[in-house]
Structures are given as C-alpha cells and as structure tokens.
Design an enzyme around this catalytic site. Structure first.
Site, short mmCIF file in Angstrom:
data_model
loop_
_atom_site.label_atom_id
_atom_site.label_comp_id
_atom_site.label_asym_id
_atom_site.label_seq_id
_atom_site.Cartn_x
_atom_site.Cartn_y
_atom_site.Cartn_z
N ALA A 152 -17.40 -14.89 -2.04
CA ALA A 152 -18.27 -13.55 -2.57
C ALA A 152 -18.63 -13.13 -1.20
CB ALA A 152 -18.73 -13.26 -3.57
N HIS A 200 -45.00 -29.63 -0.40
CA HIS A 200 -45.44 -30.83 -1.16
C HIS A 200 -46.14 -30.37 -2.50
CE1 HIS A 200 -45.68 -34.86 -2.63
NE2 HIS A 200 -47.16 -34.61 -3.07
N GLY A 218 -6.69 -22.04 -9.35
CA GLY A 218 -7.19 -21.36 -8.09
C GLY A 218 -6.12 -20.05 -8.54
N ARG A 219 -6.53 -19.27 -7.68
CA ARG A 219 -6.76 -17.92 -7.63
C ARG A 219 -5.47 -17.85 -6.48
NH1 ARG A 219 -9.60 -15.46 -10.77
NH2 ARG A 219 -9.93 -13.55 -9.62
N GLU A 255 -5.97 -32.91 -14.50
CA GLU A 255 -5.82 -32.32 -13.16
C GLU A 255 -4.57 -32.81 -12.06
OE1 GLU A 255 -7.82 -30.80 -10.72
OE2 GLU A 255 -6.89 -31.46 -9.12
P1 FAD Z 1 -12.49 -8.84 -6.06
O1 FAD Z 1 -14.14 -9.68 -6.67
O2 FAD Z 1 -11.36 -9.78 -6.64
O3 FAD Z 1 -12.70 -7.58 -5.91
C1 FAD Z 1 -11.09 -6.19 -5.26
C2 FAD Z 1 -11.63 -5.17 -6.48
O4 FAD Z 1 -10.33 -4.07 -5.98
C3 FAD Z 1 -11.37 -5.22 -7.88
O5 FAD Z 1 -12.58 -4.47 -8.54
C4 FAD Z 1 -10.18 -4.89 -8.33
O6 FAD Z 1 -9.69 -4.15 -9.76
C5 FAD Z 1 -10.38 -3.24 -7.04
N1 FAD Z 1 -8.45 -3.49 -6.74
C6 FAD Z 1 -7.15 -3.94 -6.09
N2 FAD Z 1 -6.17 -3.53 -6.51
C7 FAD Z 1 -6.84 -2.03 -5.94
C8 FAD Z 1 -6.58 -0.96 -5.81
N3 FAD Z 1 -5.21 -0.89 -5.25
N4 FAD Z 1 -7.20 0.43 -5.95
C9 FAD Z 1 -8.77 0.82 -6.42
N5 FAD Z 1 -8.87 -0.72 -6.53
C10 FAD Z 1 -8.04 -2.04 -7.02
N6 FAD Z 1 -17.74 -16.51 -5.71
C11 FAD Z 1 -19.24 -16.95 -5.45
O7 FAD Z 1 -19.07 -16.94 -4.15
N7 FAD Z 1 -20.19 -17.28 -5.78
C12 FAD Z 1 -19.13 -17.53 -7.58
O8 FAD Z 1 -20.20 -18.36 -7.91
C13 FAD Z 1 -18.11 -17.34 -7.41
N8 FAD Z 1 -17.96 -17.12 -9.51
C14 FAD Z 1 -16.60 -17.09 -9.91
C15 FAD Z 1 -16.28 -17.52 -10.94
C16 FAD Z 1 -15.25 -17.42 -11.33
C17 FAD Z 1 -14.84 -17.91 -12.70
C18 FAD Z 1 -14.34 -16.19 -10.27
C19 FAD Z 1 -13.24 -15.53 -11.39
C20 FAD Z 1 -14.60 -16.06 -9.11
C21 FAD Z 1 -15.67 -15.94 -8.80
N9 FAD Z 1 -16.37 -16.79 -7.14
C22 FAD Z 1 -17.29 -16.85 -7.09
C23 FAD Z 1 -14.70 -16.22 -6.69
C24 FAD Z 1 -15.22 -14.12 -6.17
O9 FAD Z 1 -15.79 -13.78 -7.24
C25 FAD Z 1 -14.36 -14.07 -5.31
O10 FAD Z 1 -14.70 -14.65 -4.12
C26 FAD Z 1 -14.96 -12.69 -4.70
O11 FAD Z 1 -15.35 -11.18 -5.68
C27 FAD Z 1 -13.95 -11.85 -3.64
O12 FAD Z 1 -14.54 -10.46 -3.50
P2 FAD Z 1 -13.42 -9.30 -2.88
O13 FAD Z 1 -13.87 -8.30 -2.82
O14 FAD Z 1 -12.25 -9.92 -2.07
O15 FAD Z 1 -12.54 -9.48 -4.07
P1 NAI Z 2 -9.54 -24.38 -7.25
O1 NAI Z 2 -9.36 -24.16 -5.91
O2 NAI Z 2 -11.01 -24.77 -7.70
O3 NAI Z 2 -9.19 -25.51 -8.11
C1 NAI Z 2 -8.11 -25.46 -9.05
C2 NAI Z 2 -8.26 -26.96 -9.49
O4 NAI Z 2 -5.95 -27.08 -9.86
C3 NAI Z 2 -7.71 -27.74 -8.11
O5 NAI Z 2 -8.08 -29.33 -8.28
C4 NAI Z 2 -6.31 -28.22 -8.35
O6 NAI Z 2 -5.89 -29.50 -7.69
C5 NAI Z 2 -5.64 -28.28 -9.82
N1 NAI Z 2 -4.27 -27.30 -10.17
C6 NAI Z 2 -3.21 -27.08 -9.55
N2 NAI Z 2 -1.88 -26.64 -10.43
C7 NAI Z 2 -2.42 -27.77 -10.92
C8 NAI Z 2 -1.90 -27.68 -12.42
N3 NAI Z 2 -0.33 -27.45 -12.41
N4 NAI Z 2 -2.35 -28.78 -13.00
C9 NAI Z 2 -3.48 -29.82 -12.80
N5 NAI Z 2 -3.89 -29.60 -12.51
C10 NAI Z 2 -3.37 -28.52 -11.09
O7 NAI Z 2 -8.94 -23.07 -8.34
P2 NAI Z 2 -9.81 -22.35 -9.33
O8 NAI Z 2 -10.95 -23.48 -10.14
O9 NAI Z 2 -8.90 -21.47 -10.22
O10 NAI Z 2 -11.36 -21.24 -9.12
C11 NAI Z 2 -9.95 -20.15 -7.93
C12 NAI Z 2 -11.46 -19.85 -6.89
O11 NAI Z 2 -12.89 -18.92 -7.11
C13 NAI Z 2 -12.52 -21.40 -6.18
O12 NAI Z 2 -11.29 -22.01 -5.60
C14 NAI Z 2 -13.00 -20.49 -5.26
O13 NAI Z 2 -13.01 -19.87 -4.43
C15 NAI Z 2 -13.69 -19.50 -6.34
N6 NAI Z 2 -14.75 -20.04 -7.32
C16 NAI Z 2 -15.68 -20.29 -6.80
C17 NAI Z 2 -17.35 -20.61 -7.84
C18 NAI Z 2 -18.09 -20.85 -6.71
O14 NAI Z 2 -18.14 -20.20 -5.15
N7 NAI Z 2 -18.98 -21.64 -7.59
C19 NAI Z 2 -17.27 -20.29 -9.12
C20 NAI Z 2 -15.68 -20.09 -9.47
C21 NAI Z 2 -14.82 -19.93 -8.64
#
Ligand code: FAD
Ligand code: NAI
Length: 475
Positions: free
Chosen positions: A330, A454, A281-282, A213
C-alpha cells in the site's frame, strides 16, 4: 454531456485516492473513479487495502492477539480470566466497522480536497484531441474528459489452476477475513505474507493450521537468519509449515476439502481441512479498463508497462500501485501516487525503491528495509553485520515479549547502512528508524551515537548498530 478535469484517476485504492488528493492539493481539477461497493450499495473507496487487505487483516490480527494474550500471557502478570471465549461474529463486526470508518474517511478527504468522486467502473472511451475520454458505468453513468489519466486499478488473487474459490470452503483473502466460525482444521496453500497473517489469526483463535508451501525455503525474500528464527517460533506456536510441496488436486465436499500433494521427498500425501485458504500471490487487475481499445501496453505478466516515472506508452497516461511492477504494498502505491501527481504538476516526484519497508504482521512481527545478507553477497558487497536480541532489551523484558532480534548490515569500508532486519515486538514501528537512516545515508555509527530513550525497544536498534563495530554495551 461530459465533465472536464485536469486529471482522472481510475481506481480509489491507496495508489489512486492518494494520487487524486495530491493532484487536487497541487491545484489540478481532479476526479477519482472507484467501483468498490458495500453490501448496502454505498461506495467503499480504499481498494483492496481498505476493504479486504491491510485494514481488515490488521483488525483481526489485533483481536486474535488480544485473545491469545488473555489466554496465554495475562496469567504471568497476575491477571486471571475465567471462561475466556471468542465471539467471532462480534470480532468480524468490529473489523467491518473499522473498514467502514476508513471508507468514510476517504470520502471525507475527497470532499475536503475537492476531488470529484464517481462511484462506478471507469474505462477508456477514446480521445478528444489531446484529452482522454473516460466512461463511468454505474448507478450514475458519466463521461469524463481529462488531459491526464492515472490508472490505479490494483490487483486480484492469483488463482490456483483448477481450483474454484467459493469463499465457503475454499477461500481467497476476502473469504479468509470473514470465516464465520473458527475452523477446527484450516489449510493454507502458500506460506507467504497473507498465508502467515491469516494463518496466525485463526491459529490464535484455536484452529489447527497447516501451511502448504511450494518453495523449498521458507520466506526466501526475508534475511535467512530472520526466516529461520520465524519458522522456529511459528512452528512452536503451532503453525504446521510444510515446504517443497506440489499440490496435485483439491476436492471440495459439503463439509470439508481434501488436498492431495507431493511432499518435499516426492511422496504422495493427502490432508483434509474444514476450510482452505489459497494465498499464492496476486496478479495485476486491468479487466474492464478498455486497455486494448486505446492501445495501453501491458507487459507479459499483465502489468501496465511503465517506465521508472510511472509513464505508460500512451501520452499523459500514468499507472501506479499493484497494477505496475514493484512490490505490491500500500505504501509503495501511495508514494507512486504522490510522485505521479507531482510530475503532472511539473514537479519532480520521486520514489526510492531501495528504502521501501516490508512488514509481516505476525507475532513476532517481521520487518525489513534494504538488502539481505544473501543479496549483498550476490551483489559482491563487502559488509559487516551486527545483531542484538530482544532478550537483552529491558523494555522487551518488561513487556514479556523477548522473541527475536535486530540485525543491521553496513558497508565494511564506508559503514553506510545497507539493510535493517527486525523480528520482534513492534518491528513494524521500529523499522521506520532504519528507513530514515537509509534515506539520510546514515552510517551504523550514526545510529550507535544517537541517544535512544530508555527503556525502549528502539535501544535494540542502537545496540545492533554498536554490534556492527563489535561493541555492544548490554550484551
Ligand atoms: P487496490 O487497493 O487494489 O485498489 C484498486 C481499486 O481500483 C479497487 O477499489 C478496485 O475495485 C478499483 N478498480 C479496479 N478497476 C477499476 C475500474 N475499471 N474502474 C473503477 N475502479 C476500478 N499492503 C501493505 O502495505 N500492508 C499491509 O498490511 C497489507 N496487507 C494486505 C493484506 C491482504 C489480505 C491483501 C490482499 C493485501 C495486503 N496488502 C498490504 C497489499 C495492499 O492491499 C496493496 O498493495 C494495495 O491495496 C495496492 O493499492 P492499489 O491502489 O494499487 O490497488
Ligand atoms: P506472497 O507472494 O507473499 O506468497 C505466496 C506464497 O505462495 C509464496 O511463498 C509462493 O512460493 C507460494 N506459492 C505459489 N504458488 C504455489 C502453489 N501452487 N502451491 C503452494 N504454494 C505456492 O503472496 P500472498 O501471500 O498471496 O500475498 C500477496 C501480496 O500481497 C504480498 O506479496 C504482498 O505484496 C501483499 N501483502 C502484504 C502484506 C503486508 O504488507 N503485511 C500482507 C498481505 C499481503
């Protein structure tokens, strides 16, 4: 020939598909375009969340937790298991089935609500008077015309400069959810939400997991006392968490990956892994949307620039979810989708950013809503804190899961709840009580006076509320 709608939603993730359903419920003719495709070529609506995010990660977290319980805690209940094993292929196949059920569920909901679904990529193709033209490229190309467009194109993983994701040795979230055999040595760059959830899955199944990290603090967005407890518990479970590192090189070989980095003291280090997850991150995704062609404004970080109501700079073009500012969650995307559909229909949709819950689905789970102690101090707010440990909760003891605690922060003068922070069993469910309390402007005394069943884990919330006033009953 073009088809005309009131609303066209581009993207069928939680932001887009929910916006489309709500718009249709409100009597607007609605289309949703999504390009996600299953291996067999069929549409897979639901976006990142359904296909490579929330849903598959929670399926694997459940499978791996079951495995860990069977191996480590069933014995305490007098349940013996000989020859415990994990069939990774079967576990992944189950995860894929759960995903497909959700994809199909969304297609069913589109039909039920009369949302026209287009499988393909949507892009802006100009204007016809007041209406936007949106082109669908895919197996069945189409041209749609609509007065309102909702952009819900989501996000993609942030790349680590110079490191290529091949999803064999170096994995993003998609690869991390599909590792074919438990790696012996798993590296994770980024100890954030994905890193901790995915690291936990593979650690429970037997991998040695090392997390690298960059920041000096572990989980800085989490309340400090919760982050400290989490680090202690995760380390005890076997996650090797190294903070303050700087990655200096990643070398991929046929059988392993070597990561060079400097540690918190600035010393050069090297670690070799069978696989490496990059979860740093994303970033917002607008590729292929044709934003430039119509002058849709993006901000300096690539998010679609929107106001507090999700309006873009273009008339009747809205954007929701991960592609706009705010937490990438989400349920945040869904709530923005609902609010935008309601605004299009002339209603007053609203999303309260102060009461969006966060959950990290580790074991124990971490969940919070509202502000942390650090944020309240920074904001100059005078507050009182009350905590209650699960060791003193009867249900947690019966479950054999007593790690963690509940903490409530309330304004010193008004007693209004400003934050709730939970680390412990079923924190993801417990946090809903905090969200409801904050939405209703509750005081900690309100929670303290409400009858809780409880024995239940939720009694720890009541006790934490009593602790705000220094009068717990069971501690
Ligand atoms: P997205 O879900 O990314 O959907 C966008 C859609 O648009 C996709 O299907 C994409 O292919 C489509 N698209 C893009 N461009 C076009 C285009 N030009 N034409 C047609 N289609 C297109 N969030 C939580 O709240 N709880 C969790 O437990 C959680 N776990 C996660 C675990 C992981 C591993 C990851 C990566 C993310 C997680 N998240 C979680 C985050 C969550 O997935 C996102 O915040 C959520 O999906 C965002 O929704 P959205 O509709 O904005 O975008
Ligand atoms: P994140 O932002 O949660 O964590 C990324 C981590 O990587 C941070 O701690 C950051 O300091 C570190 N980092 C950044 N650059 C780095 C580098 N060069 N070297 C080492 N460490 C570095 O992002 P993550 O885990 O990729 O998830 C993306 C997003 O997806 C989350 O922020 C969240 O919004 C969503 N998500 C939500 C979940 C949930 O709700 N349970 C589960 C998974 C994802």
């Amino acid at each position: 020939m073009s088809e005309t709608f009131d609303v066209v939603v581009v993207g069928g993730g939680p932001g887009g598909y929910i916006a489309a359903i709500r718009a249709a419920q409100l009597g607007l003719s609605t289309a949703c375009i999504d390009d996600w495709t299953r291996a067999d070529g069929k549409p897979a609506p639901g976006g990142t969340c359904t296909n490579v995010g929330c849903i598959p990660s929670k399926a694997l977290l459940q499978s791996s937790e079951n495995f860990e319980h069977a191996g480590n805690t069933f014995g305490d209940h007098g349940i013996g298991i000989d020859g415990l094993s994990i069939d990774v292929a079967k576990m992944l196949a189950r995860k894929d089935r759960v995903v497909a059920q959700n994809n199909d569920g969304i297609l069913y909901l589109f039909k039920k609500n009369k949302v026209a679904f287009f499988h393909g990529a949507g892009s802006f193709a100009g204007k016809d008077g007041d209406a936007w033209r949106v082109k669908v490229s895919g197996v069945k190309p189409a041209e749609l015309v609509a007065r309102h467009v909702v952009v819900a194109t989501g996000s993609k993983p942030r790349p680590l400069p110079g490191v290529e994701i091949d999803n064999l040795r170096v994995l993003d979230n998609e690869g991390a959810l599909a590792i074919a055999a438990v790696p012996q040595r798993l590296g994770v760059v980024g100890a954030g939400v994905i890193g901790l959830e995915m690291g936990s899955v593979w650690r429970r199944l037997g991998a040695e997991v090392t997390m690298l990290e960059a920041l000096p603090d572990f989980l800085p967005m989490v309340d400090t006392s919760i982050a400290k407890e989490a680090r202690k518990l995760f380390t005890r479970q076997g996650l090797d968490i190294r903070v303050g590192v700087k990655i200096t090189g990643v070398k991929v070989a046929k059988r392993d990956v070597t990561v060079a980095y400097t540690d918190a003291e600035g010393k050069a280090q090297q670690a070799v892994f069978d696989q490496l997850i990059v979860s740093i991150g994303r970033v917002p995704f607008t590729g292929g949307l044709g934003a430039d062609s119509v002058g849709l404004q993006l901000d300096e970080r690539g998010f679609v620039a929107v106001d507090a109501q999700c309006r873009s700079n273009l008339p009747n073009v809205w954007a929701v979810g991960d592609v706009v500012r705010g937490p990438m969650l989400a349920h945040k995307a869904e709530d923005e989708g609902v609010a935008v559909a309601e605004r299009i229909a002339g209603q007053h949709g609203h999303v309260d950013f102060n009461t969006i819950p966060w959950v990290i689905y580790t074991s124990p789970e971490i969940a919070w809503v509202g502000r942390t102690e650090r944020q309240l101090r920074a904001d100059g707010v005078d507050f009182r804190a009350g905590s209650f440990p699960f060791t003193a909760n009867a249900r947690a003891r019966a479950m054999g899961d007593t790690h963690g605690f509940v903490k409530i922060l309330a304004d010193r003068q008004t007693d209004r709840i400003l934050g709730m922070h939970v680390i412990g069993p079923m924190a993801s469910e417990l946090i809903a009580e905090g969200v409801v309390a904050m939405e209703f402007g509750a005081a900690s005394e309100d929670l303290a006076r409400i009858c809780h069943a409880h024995p239940s884990l939720s009694e720890a919330i009541r006790e934490a509320a009593l602790a705000v006033d220094g009068r717990t009953l069971n501690l």
